[in-house]
Structures are given as C-alpha cells and as structure tokens.
Write a protein that holds these residues in place. Structure first.
Motif, mmCIF file in Angstrom:
data_model
loop_
_atom_site.group_PDB
_atom_site.id
_atom_site.type_symbol
_atom_site.label_atom_id
_atom_site.label_comp_id
_atom_site.label_asym_id
_atom_site.label_seq_id
_atom_site.Cartn_x
_atom_site.Cartn_y
_atom_site.Cartn_z
ATOM 1 N N GLU A 86 0.857 -1.180 0.000
ATOM 2 C CA GLU A 86 0.000 0.000 0.000
ATOM 3 C C GLU A 86 0.893 1.228 0.000
ATOM 4 O OE1 GLU A 86 -3.562 2.270 2.497
ATOM 5 O OE2 GLU A 86 -2.766 0.356 3.200
ATOM 6 N N ALA A 88 0.867 5.420 -0.006
ATOM 7 C CA ALA A 88 -0.029 6.524 0.346
ATOM 8 C C ALA A 88 0.715 7.843 0.305
ATOM 9 C CB ALA A 88 -0.621 6.300 1.744
ATOM 10 N N LEU A 90 0.878 11.475 1.797
ATOM 11 C CA LEU A 90 0.468 12.026 3.091
ATOM 12 C C LEU A 90 0.298 13.541 3.028
ATOM 13 C CD1 LEU A 90 2.895 9.989 5.400
ATOM 14 C CD2 LEU A 90 0.629 9.333 4.542
ATOM 15 N N ALA A 96 -3.302 9.966 5.074
ATOM 16 C CA ALA A 96 -3.280 9.521 3.686
ATOM 17 C C ALA A 96 -4.345 10.252 2.880
ATOM 18 C CB ALA A 96 -3.509 8.017 3.617
ATOM 19 N N SER A 99 -4.001 7.012 -2.249
ATOM 20 C CA SER A 99 -3.314 5.747 -1.998
ATOM 21 C C SER A 99 -3.637 4.726 -3.067
ATOM 22 C CB SER A 99 -3.693 5.188 -0.616
ATOM 23 O OG SER A 99 -5.060 4.836 -0.576
ATOM 24 N N GLN A 101 -3.197 0.240 -3.767
ATOM 25 C CA GLN A 101 -2.853 -1.049 -3.188
ATOM 26 C C GLN A 101 -2.670 -2.054 -4.308
ATOM 27 O OE1 GLN A 101 -5.620 -2.392 -0.209
ATOM 28 N NE2 GLN A 101 -5.881 -0.359 0.674
ATOM 29 N N ARG A 138 4.191 7.146 2.093
ATOM 30 C CA ARG A 138 4.332 6.022 3.024
ATOM 31 C C ARG A 138 4.140 4.712 2.263
ATOM 32 N NH1 ARG A 138 0.136 6.674 7.069
ATOM 33 N NH2 ARG A 138 -1.229 5.564 5.624
ATOM 34 N N CYS A 139 5.023 3.772 2.526
ATOM 35 C CA CYS A 139 4.944 2.457 1.897
ATOM 36 C C CYS A 139 4.800 1.407 2.991
ATOM 37 C CB CYS A 139 6.189 2.166 1.063
ATOM 38 S SG CYS A 139 6.280 0.474 0.446
ATOM 39 N N ASP A 300 -11.020 -0.990 -4.253
ATOM 40 C CA ASP A 300 -10.055 0.078 -3.986
ATOM 41 C C ASP A 300 -10.028 1.079 -5.120
ATOM 42 O OD1 ASP A 300 -9.416 -1.131 -1.585
ATOM 43 O OD2 ASP A 300 -7.687 -2.200 -2.396
#
Length: 307
Positions: A86, A88, A90, A96, A99, A101, A138-139, A300
C-alpha cells in the motif's frame, strides 16, 4: 508492473520482511519517504530520472512513480515472496490523501515493480504537497506467503526432439505432437480422454482440439513437460491475454497448478482495463483466490474515483 533488471530505486522494500514475524505471522514492513523540493525535482530530473517524479518511462509520463524493490540476496533461485503493498501520499498531518494497493510476487528474476501513485498535475494543483514544497510517501509491505517452486521437470527435451511421439493434436489448423503417457500423467482429463476406462482404451492417434488457440495449446504442452511457462510468454507484450487463455485451458484439462500460476500472473498485471474481464474469468473457472483479489482491488479502484 514490471519485471526486469531494476533501475535506481526511489523506494526500497526490503522485507527482511521475507522472514515471518512473531508467532509465525507474516512480516510487515513500513517506510515513510520525504521528497524535498518536489517542483525542482520535476524540472531537473524529468521522465525516467532516478526519483521518478515524472514517471519511470514515457508511458508513465506525468505520474509520480514509486519503485518497489526486493532485496533478494536471501532468496534461492526457486523461491519467491508474494506481498501486498500500500502506497499513500500524506498530507501535512501525516494522513493519507491518495493511496493505491496491489499484490506482487517478487523473485530473483522479478525483483522490482513500478507503481503509479498520483498524477503530477493533480498533485501540483491540489493542497497535497507541504508548504515548503515537500511531499511524503508512506509504503507498507506485508508478506502474504513465501513460495518455493518444486524441482522442475527435466523432460522438455523430449517434446523438442519429438522422439517417440505417439499422439498428434490438430489445433486451429496447426499440428502439435506429444506423448500420451506424459499427458496422462499430468492431467486427469487427458488420462480419461486418451486411455478411457480399463478394457476400453482409446487407441486414437489424432485428436482435434477446438476452442483453444494453437499458441495457447502449445504453451500448455510446454508446461506439461517443463512445469514452467514458455520464455516467449514471460517476455511478450500479450502476457495477460496469454495467461487468460492458458487459465481457461488449464481448467479444461484439470491442471490446478497451472491455474494458480496463471492467476498469479493476472493478479500481478491487474488494472482498470483488465479488471472486469479477469473477474469474469475467475468466476467462470472457479479461481476463488483470483476472484477475491479482483474484488478487493476493484473496490479500492472505485473508492479512489468516488466523489
């Protein structure tokens, strides 16, 4: 998604995470990457630059791309790690805003994946970036399963040499030869069709096959003898179409392992264009794992475009 020699990486996903966590739970790793002076990076790096603020290549131009790379020095030649990721973008508060997935199977030969995170124009025209022209990504990577391939069969040369072939298939105007005993050993359907019940053996030496493309049936025979997909299929641009056709053929001949392999290929190349067709295929041919993955990813994708 891509699978080749990895370019310089913007983000490394190193699941020391291919090792299980506490109590045997799959390992999860996370990382937050800060990109300073984003606007200058877009101007100076361009498409294909090492940070990929404008995309990894011309096809991805205009997108912020993220490269996930498995540090696979601990993987054996016949091992792989399937992981859910995932990514995201920020906001100022670390929440988040955008994002994506997905699933990917990492191995020594498929050690990296390119992921499209956000359109550069949308990013520039929105309040997503920080006031000092810095963005954060962010991972989170979670290992789903570590896979070990069984030892490959070593009779591919027998098919190539055509020595001792005793069966001829007529497929869409093409002629393909094989060994009935090998086919019967690998497929319960071939066993029933080629030998029949005891005392009523089928002695036919020519079999007509309908509803399957010659190249797909040829790939099926290749798998029967080698337990692997043809190299041409691994490198071809129509990998998704071939995998779809091969999944149908595998279901027809009761070859469950080949169905799973084709399902993994389709999972790794899942996008908005192939999603509905892949879901329909999974439903028709009893691929429950592939179906659940399709539903999850489609939800998603729809959530990402909802107003």
């Amino acid at each position: 998604m891509r699978s080749a020699v990895p370019p310089p990486c913007f983000m490394a996903a190193s699941p020391a995470a291919s090792a299980a966590g506490a109590d045997g739970e799959p390992a999860t790793g996370s990382q937050v990457v800060t990109i300073e002076e984003y606007s200058k990076a877009m101007e100076s790096v361009g498409v294909g630059g090492c940070a990929y603020p404008c995309g990894y290549n011309e096809e991805e131009g205009g997108w912020v791309s993220v490269i996930l790379y498995l540090q696979h020095q601990h993987l054996g030649e016949d091992e792989a790690v399937k992981a859910r990721y995932e990514l995201a973008l920020l906001n100022h508060a670390g929440e988040a805003i955008a994002s994506i997935q997905g699933l990917y199977t990492f191995s020594r030969s498929r050690g990296w994946a390119s992921c499209l995170l956000v359109d550069s124009e949308d990013l520039q025209s929105s309040p997503l970036h920080l006031e000092d022209d810095t963005i954060q990504v962010r991972c989170v990577v979670k290992e789903i399963t570590a896979l070990r391939s069984p030892p490959p069969l070593h009779i591919g040369g027998l098919l190539e040499s055509q020595v001792g072939v005793d069966l001829v298939f007529h497929v869409g105007g093409e002629v393909l030869s094989a060994h009935r005993c090998v086919l019967a050993a690998r497929s319960p359907v071939f066993m029933a069709e080629l030998f029949g019940p005891p005392g009523k053996e089928n002695a036919a030496t020519h079999v007509r096959v309908g509803g399957i493309e010659p190249r797909v049936f040829s790939a099926l025979l290749h798998f029967v003898y080698t337990d692997s997909l043809p190299e041409a299929m691994e490198e071809g641009n129509d990998k998704v179409a071939m995998s779809q056709g091969l999944l149908v053929a595998a279901d027809r001949y009761g070859m469950e392992r080949l169905k799973l392999i084709c399902g993994d290929v389709l999972c790794n190349h899942f996008d908005a264009h192939t999603g509905v067709a892949t879901l329909d295929l999974a439903q028709k041919h009893g691929c429950h794992r592939l179906k659940n993955t399709c539903i999850t990813i489609l939800k998603d994708l729809l959530a990402g475009v909802a107003p």
